[in-house]
Design a protein around this motif. Structure first.
Motif, short mmCIF file in Angstrom:
data_model
loop_
_atom_site.label_atom_id
_atom_site.label_comp_id
_atom_site.label_asym_id
_atom_site.label_seq_id
_atom_site.Cartn_x
_atom_site.Cartn_y
_atom_site.Cartn_z
N SER A 85 0.95 -1.29 0.12
CA SER A 85 0.08 -0.03 -0.13
C SER A 85 0.94 1.26 0.03
O SER A 85 2.10 1.03 0.44
N TRP A 86 0.30 2.28 -0.47
CA TRP A 86 1.00 3.69 -0.46
C TRP A 86 1.36 4.08 0.97
O TRP A 86 2.56 4.54 1.01
N LYS A 87 0.60 3.89 1.83
CA LYS A 87 0.99 3.74 3.41
C LYS A 87 2.16 3.32 3.79
O LYS A 87 2.93 3.84 4.35
N GLU A 88 2.33 1.90 3.37
CA GLU A 88 3.21 1.37 3.81
C GLU A 88 4.72 1.35 3.14
O GLU A 88 5.53 1.56 3.65
N TRP A 89 4.37 1.96 1.90
CA TRP A 89 5.46 2.56 0.73
C TRP A 89 6.09 3.79 1.68
O TRP A 89 7.15 3.77 1.65
N ALA A 90 5.20 4.48 2.00
CA ALA A 90 5.72 5.93 2.41
C ALA A 90 6.52 5.76 3.76
O ALA A 90 7.36 6.47 4.07
N ALA A 91 5.86 4.61 4.53
CA ALA A 91 6.51 4.61 5.82
C ALA A 91 7.68 3.86 5.80
O ALA A 91 8.86 4.28 6.49
N ALA A 92 8.02 2.83 4.67
CA ALA A 92 9.34 2.61 4.52
C ALA A 92 10.43 3.73 4.13
O ALA A 92 11.42 3.58 4.39
N PHE A 93 9.77 4.48 3.32
CA PHE A 93 10.72 5.73 2.88
C PHE A 93 11.00 6.42 4.12
O PHE A 93 12.39 6.89 4.07
N GLY A 94 10.14 6.72 4.97
CA GLY A 94 10.53 7.81 6.08
C GLY A 94 11.35 7.06 6.98
O GLY A 94 12.18 7.58 7.61
N GLU A 95 11.04 5.51 6.98
CA GLU A 95 12.11 4.83 7.92
C GLU A 95 13.56 5.05 7.55
O GLU A 95 14.40 4.98 8.14
N THR A 96 13.66 4.74 6.02
CA THR A 96 14.88 4.81 5.49
C THR A 96 15.55 6.10 5.68
O THR A 96 16.87 6.25 6.20
N CYS A 97 15.06 7.23 5.45
CA CYS A 97 15.51 8.58 5.59
C CYS A 97 15.80 8.93 7.11
O CYS A 97 17.07 9.57 7.30
N ASN A 98 14.90 8.33 7.95
CA ASN A 98 15.37 8.24 9.48
C ASN A 98 16.95 7.69 9.85
O ASN A 98 17.41 8.00 10.40
N GLU A 99 16.91 6.37 9.05
CA GLU A 99 18.03 5.50 9.35
C GLU A 99 19.43 6.34 8.82
O GLU A 99 20.41 5.65 9.34
N LEU A 100 19.22 6.94 7.59
CA LEU A 100 20.27 7.55 6.87
C LEU A 100 20.78 8.74 7.66
O LEU A 100 21.58 9.45 6.82
N LYS A 101 20.25 9.38 8.26
CA LYS A 101 20.32 10.88 8.74
C LYS A 101 21.76 10.98 9.01
O LYS A 101 22.44 11.96 8.34
N LEU A 102 22.44 10.43 9.83
CA LEU A 102 24.00 10.62 10.13
C LEU A 102 24.82 10.22 8.84
O LEU A 102 25.90 11.01 8.70
N PRO A 103 24.55 9.02 8.44
CA PRO A 103 25.39 8.73 7.00
C PRO A 103 25.35 9.95 6.07
O PRO A 103 26.30 10.24 5.35
N ILE A 104 24.26 10.55 5.84
CA ILE A 104 24.29 11.54 4.88
C ILE A 104 24.84 12.81 5.45
O ILE A 104 25.74 13.67 4.52
N VAL A 105 24.72 13.22 6.79
CA VAL A 105 25.60 14.31 7.40
C VAL A 105 27.23 13.80 7.08
O VAL A 105 27.88 14.84 6.52
N THR A 106 27.47 12.65 7.16
CA THR A 106 28.84 12.34 6.89
C THR A 106 29.28 12.61 5.37
O THR A 106 30.38 13.15 5.14
N ILE A 107 28.43 12.11 4.49
CA ILE A 107 28.75 12.10 2.97
C ILE A 107 28.72 13.95 2.67
O ILE A 107 29.74 14.43 2.22
N MET A 108 27.82 14.52 3.28
CA MET A 108 27.79 16.06 2.98
C MET A 108 28.96 16.70 3.49
O MET A 108 29.74 17.62 2.89
N ALA A 109 29.90 16.23 4.87
CA ALA A 109 30.86 17.01 5.11
C ALA A 109 32.14 16.42 4.46
O ALA A 109 32.88 17.11 4.25
N VAL A 110 32.35 15.11 3.94
CA VAL A 110 33.32 14.76 3.22
C VAL A 110 33.57 15.30 2.04
O VAL A 110 34.42 15.56 1.62
#
Length: 561
Positions: free
Chosen positions: A400-425
């Motif tokens: 469902s779109w709800k589950e799809w969006a929830a998975a996307f939000g979960e992914t973004c939340n998990e990758l917060k610090l890695p994205i900060v790392t990438i932006m810094a380097v």
């Protein structure tokens, strides 16, 4: 007021200036390899050190230095961070819907041997993704697949970084090679030919090296037939395509030939023993008496399970076609009606604002102003192609779109610090380049005279370590390689090829690559462990390229086209 780059700011001494320019790089090595800082801490503090060196040693105005870092940070978010988010998201969709269990079983039906799985996924499939997309997608997707198959996350990330050595020079439809033609004036086809007479030696060696690292020399010998099929088929195809077709297709063709050759070979040949990691319940069992029984699936079920990655491949390949890429970024000038329609959409989703306080405010060594823009190609980004694959996947796996969006939000939340790392380097890389630190180090290596053919690949290695991109390293040092080679009696074509071939060995230790790999396998904060795993292999492989280049310059000059 414009600021003039000065490549010898410390007492007009190239040696002293180079020692100062090394400070941020040495600090990063120390932070990860010795201090074992978390990735985002190492990345942010390295950026701060680079800014300090740029401002106080290179006399770069603080405002210009900070805005240069912001330009890099934005590039770290789009396209690089966007690729990571969408790649992990697509993988997560297959896991949540149970499709990855079928993918795992389909790979296990070819072989349960971890050595052969690494060759299929990390080497061949990863090379295909490198050829089609580049910019982090190969390591992110292939490492996630290996983790899903049961590989230790750190091991999966390390193996995929190592395997990614072979295809990097021809990645993203040959962009690293074609990019060098502009600043150097040497045809991309000629550079492609020379790189194609260096990299196959590395490509044929990587599968063997990969398995030795995994299982030791004795266990590697047990699967030598498969290693030879994988490596030789890749290397031969890489040589033929790079020398007779050009720089655009070597990776894609080599990867496909290698993948299918190994898969077909394994239908007729099996190793005497099945190799598994010590952490698994059974380390080794006879192939003929394996106790593992996997549920069989129909061809339709297997095709459905793999379809998200097949769709991903199709979208990424489409995004890599030059005419389509031009339309997606609003730069298409042809007459095809479909591409013209895409061009109008792509144009509205491509933003190129100049960087305030930076654009045309840095004068290069020739006194010319350097333009600076935030390059935001939303539709043309490879990450958008992966997102579209995830949207199509939504309908295939019936989530469902709800589950799809929830998975996307979960992914973004998990990758917060890695994205900060990438932006810094990436910000660190931009500061290093715009301040002139990279050029200072390049100029020092160029002073090695008759030994320059040996040290020439080190420039590429250094460039990729700093920028995370063979394309960027080729643009950064290509002309310097050409000029220096001509002054020391080295064939400039060989020097350009050495820059690209040497660069591929620096990819596995680039801060950007390390951050991407850790993000993909859920190891945020463990970047230091991965760096310690790859650094020794990077140094070993660059030594091989240095020796090969020196021999081609002095003994094997007949290999130069």
């Amino acid at each position: 007021m414009a600021w003039q780059q000065n490549f010898t700011p410390i007492g007009d001494s190239l040696v002293l200036s180079s020692l100062v320019a090394l400070i941020p790089i040495l600090y990063f090595f120390w932070a990860l390899a010795i201090k074992r800082m978390k990735g985002y801490v190492a990345g942010v503090t390295t950026l701060l050190v680079a800014l300090a060196v740029a401002i106080f040693a290179y006399k770069m105005p603080a405002g210009i230095a900070i805005m240069s870092a912001s330009q890099g940070a934005v590039y770290g978010l789009l396209p690089i961070g966007w690729i990571i988010i969408t790649s992990v998201f697509l993988y997560k969709l297959t896991v949540k819907t149970g499709q990855f269990d079928i993918i795992r079983n389909s790979v296990l039906s070819i072989t349960e041997d971890r050595r052969l799985q690494a060759l299929l996924v990390a080497f061949s499939f990863g090379a295909f993704l490198e050829g089609a997309a580049g910019f982090g997608a190969p390591v992110a997707i292939s490492a996630a697949l290996l983790v899903g198959l049961g590989f230790n996350p750190l091991y999966a990330a390390g193996l995929c970084l190592l395997a990614n050595t072979a295809p990097v020079a021809f990645g993203a439809i040959g962009i690293p090679i074609t990019a060098m033609e502009g600043p150097t004036g040497i045809p991309a086809m000629e550079i492609s030919k020379m790189v194609g007479r260096q990299l196959p030696f590395i490509s044929v060696f990587i599968p063997l090296y990969l398995i030795i690292i995994m299982a030791g020399f004795k266990k590697a010998m047990e699967v030598m037939p498969a290693i030879l099929v994988s490596g030789v088929s890749f290397a031969v195809t890489q040589y033929i395509s790079s020398n007779f077709l050009g720089p655009e297709l070597p990776d894609i063709l080599s990867a496909l030939v290698s993948l299918f050759a190994l898969a077909i070979f394994l239908k007729f040949w099996k190793p005497k023993t099945i190799f598994r990691f010590k952490s698994e319940a059974e380390a080794e069992v006879a192939a003929t008496t394996t106790a593992h029984v996997h549920r069989t699936h129909t061809a339709g079920e297997v095709f459905k399970a793999w379809s998200p990655f097949l769709i991903l491949t199709a979208f990424i390949s489409l995004w890599g076609i030059p005419q389509v890429k031009a339309a997606l970024t609003g730069h298409y000038e042809g007459t095809t009606s479909i591409l013209k329609a895409i061009n109008s959409i792509g144009s509205s989703l491509t933003f190129m604002p100049t960087v305030p306080g930076l654009n045309n405010l840095i004068l290069n060594g020739k006194g010319d102003p350097i333009a600076a823009v935030y390059k935001l190609e939303v539709l043309g980004a490879a990450g958008t192609a992966i997102l579209l694959a995830a949207i199509v996947t939504k309908f295939i796996v019936k989530i469902s779109w709800k589950e799809w969006a929830a998975a996307f939000g979960e992914t973004c939340n998990e990758l917060k610090l890695p994205i900060v790392t990438i932006m810094a380097v990436v910000g660190f890389a931009y500061v290093t380049n715009s301040s002139g630190m990279s050029t200072t180090l390049g100029m020092l290596l160029a002073k090695t005279g008759a030994l320059f053919p040996f040290f020439s690949p080190v420039l590429g290695w250094l460039g990729v370590f700093i920028t995370g991109s063979d394309t960027s390293a080729n643009l950064l040092f290509g002309n310097l390689q050409k000029i220096t080679a001509m002054s020391v009696g080295m064939d400039p074509l060989l020097a350009l090829a050495a820059n690209s071939s040497g660069g591929v060995t620096g990819k596995m230790i680039s801060p950007q690559s390390i951050a991407v790999a850790c993000a993909a396998v859920g190891l945020a904060g463990k970047e230091s462990d991965l760096f310690r795993f790859t650094i020794k292999h990077s140094l070993f492989l660059i030594l091989i390229v240095c020796i090969l280049t020196f021999l081609q310059s002095n003994v094997l000059s007949w290999m130069i086209p």
